[in-house]
Scaffold this motif. Structure first.
Motif, mmCIF file in Angstrom:
data_model
loop_
_atom_site.group_PDB
_atom_site.id
_atom_site.type_symbol
_atom_site.label_atom_id
_atom_site.label_comp_id
_atom_site.label_asym_id
_atom_site.label_seq_id
_atom_site.Cartn_x
_atom_site.Cartn_y
_atom_site.Cartn_z
ATOM 1 N N MET A 124 0.838 -1.197 0.000
ATOM 2 C CA MET A 124 0.000 0.000 0.000
ATOM 3 C C MET A 124 0.874 1.247 0.000
ATOM 4 S SD MET A 124 -2.925 1.110 2.836
ATOM 5 C CE MET A 124 -1.783 1.342 4.208
ATOM 6 N N THR A 125 0.402 2.268 -0.715
ATOM 7 C CA THR A 125 0.985 3.598 -0.607
ATOM 8 C C THR A 125 -0.038 4.522 0.047
ATOM 9 O OG1 THR A 125 0.299 3.999 -2.896
ATOM 10 C CG2 THR A 125 2.616 3.456 -2.521
ATOM 11 N N VAL A 126 0.456 5.552 0.711
ATOM 12 C CA VAL A 126 -0.395 6.490 1.449
ATOM 13 C C VAL A 126 0.007 7.915 1.088
ATOM 14 C CG1 VAL A 126 -1.130 7.292 3.732
ATOM 15 C CG2 VAL A 126 -0.535 4.875 3.391
ATOM 16 N N GLU A 127 -0.986 8.745 0.836
ATOM 17 C CA GLU A 127 -0.752 10.183 0.686
ATOM 18 C C GLU A 127 -1.698 10.928 1.620
ATOM 19 O OE1 GLU A 127 1.688 11.405 -0.925
ATOM 20 O OE2 GLU A 127 2.213 9.896 -2.440
ATOM 21 N N VAL A 128 -1.173 11.961 2.268
ATOM 22 C CA VAL A 128 -1.962 12.863 3.106
ATOM 23 C C VAL A 128 -1.922 14.225 2.429
ATOM 24 C CG1 VAL A 128 -2.208 13.918 5.378
ATOM 25 C CG2 VAL A 128 -1.330 11.578 5.186
ATOM 26 N N THR A 129 -3.076 14.782 2.105
ATOM 27 C CA THR A 129 -3.080 16.041 1.373
ATOM 28 C C THR A 129 -2.490 17.166 2.208
ATOM 29 O OG1 THR A 129 -5.333 16.583 2.070
ATOM 30 C CG2 THR A 129 -5.091 15.417 -0.018
ATOM 31 N N SER A 130 -1.825 18.076 1.508
ATOM 32 C CA SER A 130 -1.332 19.312 2.102
ATOM 33 C C SER A 130 -2.095 20.459 1.451
ATOM 34 C CB SER A 130 0.171 19.468 1.855
ATOM 35 O OG SER A 130 0.891 18.403 2.437
ATOM 36 N N PHE A 131 -2.036 21.600 2.078
ATOM 37 C CA PHE A 131 -2.805 22.731 1.560
ATOM 38 C C PHE A 131 -1.975 23.524 0.567
ATOM 39 C CE2 PHE A 131 -4.552 21.827 5.831
ATOM 40 C CZ PHE A 131 -5.810 21.408 5.430
ATOM 41 N N ASP A 132 -1.742 22.912 -0.598
ATOM 42 C CA ASP A 132 -1.014 23.596 -1.659
ATOM 43 C C ASP A 132 -1.756 23.385 -2.978
ATOM 44 O OD1 ASP A 132 0.312 21.266 -3.239
ATOM 45 O OD2 ASP A 132 0.846 20.839 -1.167
ATOM 46 N N ARG A 133 -1.384 24.155 -3.982
ATOM 47 C CA ARG A 133 -2.157 24.181 -5.224
ATOM 48 C C ARG A 133 -2.023 22.910 -6.049
ATOM 49 N NH1 ARG A 133 1.091 25.571 -9.576
ATOM 50 N NH2 ARG A 133 3.210 26.222 -9.037
ATOM 51 N N ASP A 134 -0.994 22.089 -5.796
ATOM 52 C CA ASP A 134 -0.780 20.889 -6.595
ATOM 53 C C ASP A 134 -1.477 19.650 -6.044
ATOM 54 O OD1 ASP A 134 0.804 22.232 -8.415
ATOM 55 O OD2 ASP A 134 2.644 21.857 -7.288
ATOM 56 N N THR A 135 -2.081 19.763 -4.862
ATOM 57 C CA THR A 135 -2.655 18.584 -4.205
ATOM 58 C C THR A 135 -3.708 17.893 -5.061
ATOM 59 O OG1 THR A 135 -2.183 19.210 -1.921
ATOM 60 C CG2 THR A 135 -4.106 17.842 -2.284
ATOM 61 N N THR A 136 -4.644 18.653 -5.621
ATOM 62 C CA THR A 136 -5.740 18.035 -6.376
ATOM 63 C C THR A 136 -5.214 17.205 -7.527
ATOM 64 O OG1 THR A 136 -7.346 19.734 -5.782
ATOM 65 C CG2 THR A 136 -7.779 18.481 -7.789
ATOM 66 N N GLN A 137 -4.341 17.773 -8.323
ATOM 67 C CA GLN A 137 -3.846 17.071 -9.503
ATOM 68 C C GLN A 137 -2.962 15.892 -9.126
ATOM 69 O OE1 GLN A 137 -4.804 17.471 -12.523
ATOM 70 N NE2 GLN A 137 -3.341 16.189 -13.601
ATOM 71 N N ARG A 138 -2.046 16.092 -8.191
ATOM 72 C CA ARG A 138 -1.069 15.044 -7.907
ATOM 73 C C ARG A 138 -1.657 13.929 -7.044
ATOM 74 N NH1 ARG A 138 3.702 16.285 -9.736
ATOM 75 N NH2 ARG A 138 4.917 14.886 -8.414
ATOM 76 N N ASP A 139 -2.217 14.248 -5.900
ATOM 77 C CA ASP A 139 -2.685 13.207 -4.978
ATOM 78 C C ASP A 139 -3.979 12.544 -5.425
ATOM 79 O OD1 ASP A 139 -0.506 13.753 -3.436
ATOM 80 O OD2 ASP A 139 -1.581 14.830 -1.865
ATOM 81 N N ARG A 140 -4.834 13.274 -6.151
ATOM 82 C CA ARG A 140 -6.142 12.732 -6.519
ATOM 83 C C ARG A 140 -6.200 12.213 -7.953
ATOM 84 N NH1 ARG A 140 -7.883 17.957 -4.105
ATOM 85 N NH2 ARG A 140 -8.121 17.589 -1.857
ATOM 86 N N VAL A 141 -5.266 12.616 -8.807
ATOM 87 C CA VAL A 141 -5.305 12.212 -10.219
ATOM 88 C C VAL A 141 -4.027 11.464 -10.630
ATOM 89 C CG1 VAL A 141 -5.527 12.992 -12.609
ATOM 90 C CG2 VAL A 141 -6.825 14.145 -10.792
ATOM 91 N N GLU A 142 -2.885 12.132 -10.496
ATOM 92 C CA GLU A 142 -1.644 11.558 -11.013
ATOM 93 C C GLU A 142 -1.129 10.398 -10.166
ATOM 94 O OE1 GLU A 142 0.925 14.915 -11.273
ATOM 95 O OE2 GLU A 142 -0.163 15.808 -12.956
ATOM 96 N N LYS A 143 -1.173 10.523 -8.854
ATOM 97 C CA LYS A 143 -0.663 9.455 -7.991
ATOM 98 C C LYS A 143 -1.477 8.162 -8.121
ATOM 99 C CE LYS A 143 2.842 11.472 -5.848
ATOM 100 N NZ LYS A 143 2.828 11.742 -4.407
ATOM 101 N N PRO A 144 -2.820 8.211 -8.129
ATOM 102 C CA PRO A 144 -3.553 6.947 -8.312
ATOM 103 C C PRO A 144 -3.178 6.233 -9.606
ATOM 104 C CG PRO A 144 -5.056 8.660 -7.571
ATOM 105 C CD PRO A 144 -3.744 9.332 -7.863
#
Length: 203
Positions: free
Chosen positions: A115-135
């Motif tokens: 398993m991999t885990v990401e915890v969102t941070s409050f920065d402008r790249d979070t939506t694209q990277r953690d929710r789209v690109e990382k999956p």
């Protein structure tokens, strides 16, 4: 005769893993707190974790240790991800058998990672990277489970059943509920603590 300007194409060329590794190594020596990643051929910089971000990873490490003492949740360990291992990711947490990263160097093999885990941070790249690109990157690497702890939406998303470069199954629960981390992780994750923390910070 029409002149052809090829500069936009040059700007959009994907960064090769070898060039990225050289850049990341230089940045690690010359800067403090910056963590570079290469996802989809694009260079990204991970935000320096704040206090709650670090506390969430520590909490999850303790939960995993309680339920799966044979595994370790490694923080910020590099992984060679995506098709042909062309990407370089630094998940906030990587669940793998103890000893998985021995002798791996800076960018470990995703084979064997549960398993991999990401915890969102409050920065402008979070939506694209953690929710789209990382999956996509983790699914392409056949990592069985991707856990996203989303502080913006106060939700936990469990991605599983990777196939064809995507996760076929996605379960979303609000903070405070219990969610199953499916095989091969096999943990019932009670997220009540996450709800307590985000309420406490007044987010």
């Amino acid at each position: 005769m029409t002149a052809v300007d090829d500069r936009p194409q040059a700007r959009n060329q994907a960064l090769e893993p070898e060039a990225f590794e050289h850049l990341a190594s230089f940045a690690a020596r010359e800067t403090e707190g910056l963590r570079f990643e290469l996802i989809g051929g694009k260079l990204g910089v991970k935000a320096v974790p704040d206090g709650l971000h670090s506390e969430i990873i520590l909490w999850l490490q303790r939960v995993c240790m309680q339920y799966r003492p044979d595994l370790g949740l490694y923080a910020d360990s590099g992984l060679a991800v995506e098709t042909y291992r062309a990407g370089r990711a630094r998940p906030d947490g990587t669940l793998a058998p103890i000893g998985h990263f021995v002798g791996a160097g800076e960018w470990g093999d995703p084979d064997g990672v549960l398993m991999t885990v990401e915890v969102t941070s409050f920065d402008r790249d979070t939506t694209q990277r953690d929710r789209v690109e990382k999956p996509r990157a983790y699914a392409e690497s056949a990592i069985p489970v991707y856990l996203l702890i989303d502080r913006d939406t106060r939700e936990v998303t469990v991605h599983s059943e990777p196939g064809g470069g995507v996760y076929q199954k996605r379960v979303i629960v609000p903070f405070g509920k219990t969610v199953s981390l499916p095989e091969p992780v096999s943990i019932e994750l009670d997220t009540e603590q996450l709800l307590t923390w985000v309420q406490g910070e007044g987010a």
